[in-house]
Design an enzyme around this catalytic site. Structure first.
Site, mmCIF file in Angstrom:
data_model
loop_
_atom_site.group_PDB
_atom_site.id
_atom_site.type_symbol
_atom_site.label_atom_id
_atom_site.label_comp_id
_atom_site.label_asym_id
_atom_site.label_seq_id
_atom_site.Cartn_x
_atom_site.Cartn_y
_atom_site.Cartn_z
ATOM 1 N N ASP A 8 -0.694 2.068 -3.914
ATOM 2 C CA ASP A 8 -0.686 2.903 -2.753
ATOM 3 C C ASP A 8 -1.267 4.274 -3.031
ATOM 4 O OD1 ASP A 8 1.201 4.374 -4.079
ATOM 5 O OD2 ASP A 8 2.952 4.140 -2.367
ATOM 6 N N CYS A 65 2.583 2.598 -7.798
ATOM 7 C CA CYS A 65 2.872 3.489 -6.750
ATOM 8 C C CYS A 65 3.331 4.830 -7.155
ATOM 9 C CB CYS A 65 3.598 2.843 -5.661
ATOM 10 S SG CYS A 65 5.448 2.910 -6.405
ATOM 11 N N THR A 67 6.426 5.842 -7.861
ATOM 12 C CA THR A 67 7.487 5.479 -8.893
ATOM 13 C C THR A 67 7.310 4.342 -9.606
ATOM 14 O OG1 THR A 67 8.889 4.732 -7.277
ATOM 15 C CG2 THR A 67 9.376 7.057 -7.719
ATOM 16 N N HIS A 98 9.893 -12.076 -22.823
ATOM 17 C CA HIS A 98 11.259 -12.623 -22.570
ATOM 18 C C HIS A 98 11.248 -13.032 -21.049
ATOM 19 C CE1 HIS A 98 13.795 -10.499 -25.750
ATOM 20 N NE2 HIS A 98 12.807 -10.782 -26.322
HETATM 21 C C1 RB5 Z 1 5.134 7.342 -1.358
HETATM 22 O O1 RB5 Z 1 5.337 8.642 -0.998
HETATM 23 C C2 RB5 Z 1 6.028 6.835 -2.224
HETATM 24 O O2 RB5 Z 1 7.282 6.678 -1.803
HETATM 25 C C3 RB5 Z 1 5.429 5.403 -3.019
HETATM 26 O O3 RB5 Z 1 4.530 5.850 -3.626
HETATM 27 C C4 RB5 Z 1 6.563 4.912 -4.013
HETATM 28 O O4 RB5 Z 1 7.164 5.793 -4.759
HETATM 29 C C5 RB5 Z 1 7.955 4.199 -3.443
HETATM 30 O O5 RB5 Z 1 8.565 3.547 -4.134
#
Ligand code: RB5
Length: 149
Positions: A8, A65, A67, A98
């Site tokens: 994303d 993404c 996180t 695993h």
């Molecule tokens: C986008 O701002 C953020 O929420 C997304 O990239 C991700 O971290 C979601 O888990």
């Protein structure tokens, strides 16, 4: 080995670094987007890469993404997908050895580019060990079957 890659907006910059790394290593891949930092919804990209891997067209997937959490949760909703969210190389190797993980997920806001590349390499170089782990993977498939009736 064919890799499906997706992210994303929160993972776009790290995706570009990883794609460059795959190119340098002559690893075949397809970029499923997103293609800039405009705000998008991570489940759309998690789904696209997860379906590409689950169909068998791609051997493994890499998702990024902010996180690594949301996009891995989304990918894991696709039957047959075992997406491992990793922030270290030990986990990335174990995810392959695993858990026979078919997707690795990273967080651009968590993991710097150097470590991210090491994590990707640890994952792509890992080999599923089978044996006792095979039965555990099968039990994960049984859980999917139980709830997809
Ligand atoms: C986008 O701002 C953020 O929420 C997304 O990239 C991700 O971290 C979601 O888990």
């Amino acid at each position: 080995m064919k890799i499906a890659v997706g992210c994303d907006h929160g993972g776009f910059s790290l995706k570009q670094v990883i794609i460059e790394h795959l190119k340098n290593k002559n690893i075949q891949f397809k970029d499923f987007g997103t293609f800039d930092t405009s705000s998008v919804d991570y489940p759309d990209y998690g789904l696209a890469v997860a379906e590409a891997v689950a169909s068998g067209e791609y051997d493994k997937g890499i998702l990024i993404c902010g996180t690594g959490i949301g996009i891995s949760i989304a990918a894991n909703k696709v039957p047959g997908i075992r997406a491992a969210h990793c922030t270290d190389t030990f986990s990335a190797n174990a995810a392959g050895e695993h858990n026979n993980a078919n997707i690795i997920a990273l967080g651009e806001r968590i993991t710097g580019p150097g470590l991210a590349i090491d994590i990707v390499d640890a994952y792509l170089n890992s080999k599923f060990q089978g044996g006792r782990h095979e039965g555990r993977i099968n039990k994960i498939s049984e859980i999917e079957k139980k709830y997809n009736k």
